[in-house]
Write a protein that holds these residues in place. Sequence first.
Motif, mmCIF file in Angstrom:
data_model
loop_
_atom_site.group_PDB
_atom_site.id
_atom_site.type_symbol
_atom_site.label_atom_id
_atom_site.label_comp_id
_atom_site.label_asym_id
_atom_site.label_seq_id
_atom_site.Cartn_x
_atom_site.Cartn_y
_atom_site.Cartn_z
ATOM 1 N N PHE A 125 64.251 39.239 40.512
ATOM 2 C CA PHE A 125 62.982 39.950 40.578
ATOM 3 C C PHE A 125 62.312 39.914 39.211
ATOM 4 C CE2 PHE A 125 65.802 43.189 38.967
ATOM 5 C CZ PHE A 125 65.025 43.969 38.123
ATOM 6 N N ILE A 126 60.991 39.995 39.222
ATOM 7 C CA ILE A 126 60.223 40.063 37.982
ATOM 8 C C ILE A 126 59.375 41.323 38.016
ATOM 9 C CG2 ILE A 126 60.162 37.567 37.658
ATOM 10 C CD1 ILE A 126 57.320 37.550 38.760
ATOM 11 N N GLN A 127 59.012 41.816 36.816
ATOM 12 C CA GLN A 127 58.228 43.033 36.724
ATOM 13 C C GLN A 127 57.115 42.892 35.694
ATOM 14 O OE1 GLN A 127 61.130 46.064 35.657
ATOM 15 N NE2 GLN A 127 61.215 46.796 37.767
ATOM 16 N N ILE A 128 56.022 43.581 35.950
ATOM 17 C CA ILE A 128 54.979 43.801 34.951
ATOM 18 C C ILE A 128 54.854 45.303 34.797
ATOM 19 C CG2 ILE A 128 52.575 43.425 34.278
ATOM 20 C CD1 ILE A 128 52.512 41.080 36.239
ATOM 21 N N LYS A 129 55.223 45.810 33.630
ATOM 22 C CA LYS A 129 55.166 47.242 33.382
ATOM 23 C C LYS A 129 53.783 47.648 32.880
ATOM 24 C CE LYS A 129 60.090 47.730 32.269
ATOM 25 N NZ LYS A 129 61.072 48.225 31.258
ATOM 26 N N ASN A 130 53.480 48.942 33.003
ATOM 27 C CA ASN A 130 52.193 49.495 32.534
ATOM 28 C C ASN A 130 51.015 48.683 33.057
ATOM 29 O OD1 ASN A 130 53.835 51.227 30.991
ATOM 30 N ND2 ASN A 130 53.788 49.840 29.236
ATOM 31 N N ALA A 131 51.141 48.222 34.293
ATOM 32 C CA ALA A 131 50.127 47.335 34.864
ATOM 33 C C ALA A 131 48.921 48.124 35.373
ATOM 34 C CB ALA A 131 50.721 46.514 35.998
ATOM 35 N N THR A 132 47.748 47.631 35.038
ATOM 36 C CA THR A 132 46.495 48.185 35.544
ATOM 37 C C THR A 132 45.693 47.034 36.135
ATOM 38 O OG1 THR A 132 46.399 50.027 33.988
ATOM 39 C CG2 THR A 132 44.317 49.302 34.908
ATOM 40 N N GLY A 133 45.120 47.260 37.318
ATOM 41 C CA GLY A 133 44.340 46.205 37.961
ATOM 42 C C GLY A 133 43.956 46.612 39.362
ATOM 43 N N TYR A 134 43.534 45.624 40.136
ATOM 44 C CA TYR A 134 43.162 45.901 41.524
ATOM 45 C C TYR A 134 43.521 44.725 42.406
ATOM 46 C CZ TYR A 134 38.992 42.911 40.998
ATOM 47 O OH TYR A 134 38.140 41.841 40.792
ATOM 48 N N ILE A 135 43.624 45.014 43.701
ATOM 49 C CA ILE A 135 43.921 43.994 44.701
ATOM 50 C C ILE A 135 42.713 43.804 45.603
ATOM 51 C CG2 ILE A 135 45.244 43.543 46.816
ATOM 52 C CD1 ILE A 135 47.647 44.705 45.525
ATOM 53 N N ASP A 136 42.410 42.566 45.903
ATOM 54 C CA ASP A 136 41.424 42.233 46.933
ATOM 55 C C ASP A 136 42.212 41.893 48.196
ATOM 56 O OD1 ASP A 136 39.681 40.825 48.701
ATOM 57 O OD2 ASP A 136 38.349 40.389 47.032
ATOM 58 N N PRO A 137 42.166 42.757 49.221
ATOM 59 C CA PRO A 137 42.988 42.529 50.427
ATOM 60 C C PRO A 137 42.639 41.260 51.188
ATOM 61 C CG PRO A 137 42.201 44.804 50.338
ATOM 62 C CD PRO A 137 41.443 44.037 49.293
ATOM 63 N N LEU A 138 41.414 40.785 51.054
ATOM 64 C CA LEU A 138 41.030 39.578 51.781
ATOM 65 C C LEU A 138 41.435 38.310 51.037
ATOM 66 C CD1 LEU A 138 37.517 40.570 53.186
ATOM 67 C CD2 LEU A 138 39.767 40.816 54.233
ATOM 68 N N GLU A 139 41.436 38.365 49.708
ATOM 69 C CA GLU A 139 41.858 37.211 48.919
ATOM 70 C C GLU A 139 43.358 37.208 48.682
ATOM 71 O OE1 GLU A 139 39.718 37.054 45.278
ATOM 72 O OE2 GLU A 139 37.740 36.962 46.224
ATOM 73 N N LEU A 140 43.993 38.377 48.821
ATOM 74 C CA LEU A 140 45.411 38.557 48.509
ATOM 75 C C LEU A 140 45.702 38.131 47.072
ATOM 76 C CD1 LEU A 140 47.255 37.513 51.795
ATOM 77 C CD2 LEU A 140 46.915 39.813 50.877
ATOM 78 N N HIS A 141 44.858 38.642 46.162
ATOM 79 C CA HIS A 141 45.027 38.409 44.735
ATOM 80 C C HIS A 141 45.083 39.740 44.002
ATOM 81 C CE1 HIS A 141 44.033 33.974 43.796
ATOM 82 N NE2 HIS A 141 44.351 34.063 45.083
ATOM 83 N N TRP A 142 45.927 39.784 42.976
ATOM 84 C CA TRP A 142 45.946 40.903 42.039
ATOM 85 C C TRP A 142 45.151 40.488 40.810
ATOM 86 C CZ3 TRP A 142 48.049 45.825 40.874
ATOM 87 C CH2 TRP A 142 48.088 46.156 39.514
ATOM 88 N N TYR A 143 44.180 41.279 40.422
ATOM 89 C CA TYR A 143 43.393 41.028 39.223
ATOM 90 C C TYR A 143 43.778 42.077 38.181
ATOM 91 C CZ TYR A 143 40.637 37.957 42.204
ATOM 92 O OH TYR A 143 40.239 36.963 43.059
ATOM 93 N N GLY A 144 44.560 41.663 37.187
ATOM 94 C CA GLY A 144 45.073 42.593 36.199
ATOM 95 C C GLY A 144 44.217 42.643 34.949
ATOM 96 N N SER A 145 44.174 43.801 34.317
ATOM 97 C CA SER A 145 43.472 43.966 33.047
ATOM 98 C C SER A 145 44.420 44.395 31.932
ATOM 99 C CB SER A 145 42.355 45.011 33.186
ATOM 100 O OG SER A 145 42.867 46.264 33.604
ATOM 101 N N ARG A 146 45.650 44.749 32.294
ATOM 102 C CA ARG A 146 46.630 45.172 31.307
ATOM 103 C C ARG A 146 48.021 45.101 31.918
ATOM 104 N NH1 ARG A 146 44.834 50.101 30.240
ATOM 105 N NH2 ARG A 146 46.417 51.301 31.365
ATOM 106 N N GLY A 147 49.029 44.917 31.065
ATOM 107 C CA GLY A 147 50.403 44.894 31.534
ATOM 108 C C GLY A 147 51.352 44.497 30.415
#
Length: 319
Positions: free
Chosen positions: A185-207
Amino acid sequence: MKKILTVITLLLLVTLVNAQSIREFTRDTGQYVSELTLFTGTYLETSEIPDFQRFMHVYDSLSYEQQLEIIEVSNLMLSRRCRPRPHFIKYQRIMMEFFTEHKTSHGYDEWLEGFTLLLRREDATVVAIDQLLSLSLSLLEDNIFYSTNSITWRVSTPSFQFHTDEKLTVRFEDVVVACYFDTDFIQIKNATGYIDPLELHWYGSRGMVTWERTGMPDSEMNAVLGKYNINLKTPGYTADSAKLYYPALFEGIALGKLEDKVTIIKDFSTIAYPRFISYQSSYRIDDFIPGINYRGGLAIEGANLIGSEVGGELAVLEI
């Protein structure tokens, strides 16, 4: 015996005919449950019937305005050719998560607005509707963004908010985002961002990414991420302009590209991620090996620190 079987068959046929004949639910809130029962017919699996029955109780407990909202959404779903299973039963389970599990604080009104916007779009497809319903349900039930037989992306805690502007997104702040595959497993801690449910992408701004799975404490080495994008259908990601902190080797930070992904791990020595490659080649490490100094770019693959050429400039070992 034959007469009984004939009657049962006729009842099933009548139910199916009624289910197929419903093209719109009336706005009479008292009739919705009976109309929904006719529409659902025998489409549900045995394991789904209890959820359907619980939803009808939840519907009865809601306010008149909320019941009208459910009828409106149901009619929009009908207009998009949604079926009792899987679409309506997923929608019903989402309603139960919001109202019986006390999760309206995650942004029920925003979710409803975003789902309604999708249903009203001319280009809305059943596939897109099902994808939004699936992500919403798995997130509300198990904090999962996306899951297949091979990988699962999830968040550690239910710290998220549905948000609708032009479309529905899900926002997260200071969470742990993780991907699981087999024993890795992999982790990104202190992650901030959003998910687009239709694109199935996470757009992160911090981690922050650590090398803890290789045995290195996060206080000794970590990488801070700025903007990064994860395709949730894949087992990993890359992030440009990552800032590597490795005080045992150098002061300050090293700027470079980070890559992380889940893989099959046979033993500790096969851990090859996270990977980091510096943009610059001007790093100097004295006693890289006792009596030997290193000058060049930085490259880290799992627990291994290796030399790297940058822009055609070779790494140098000074004896």
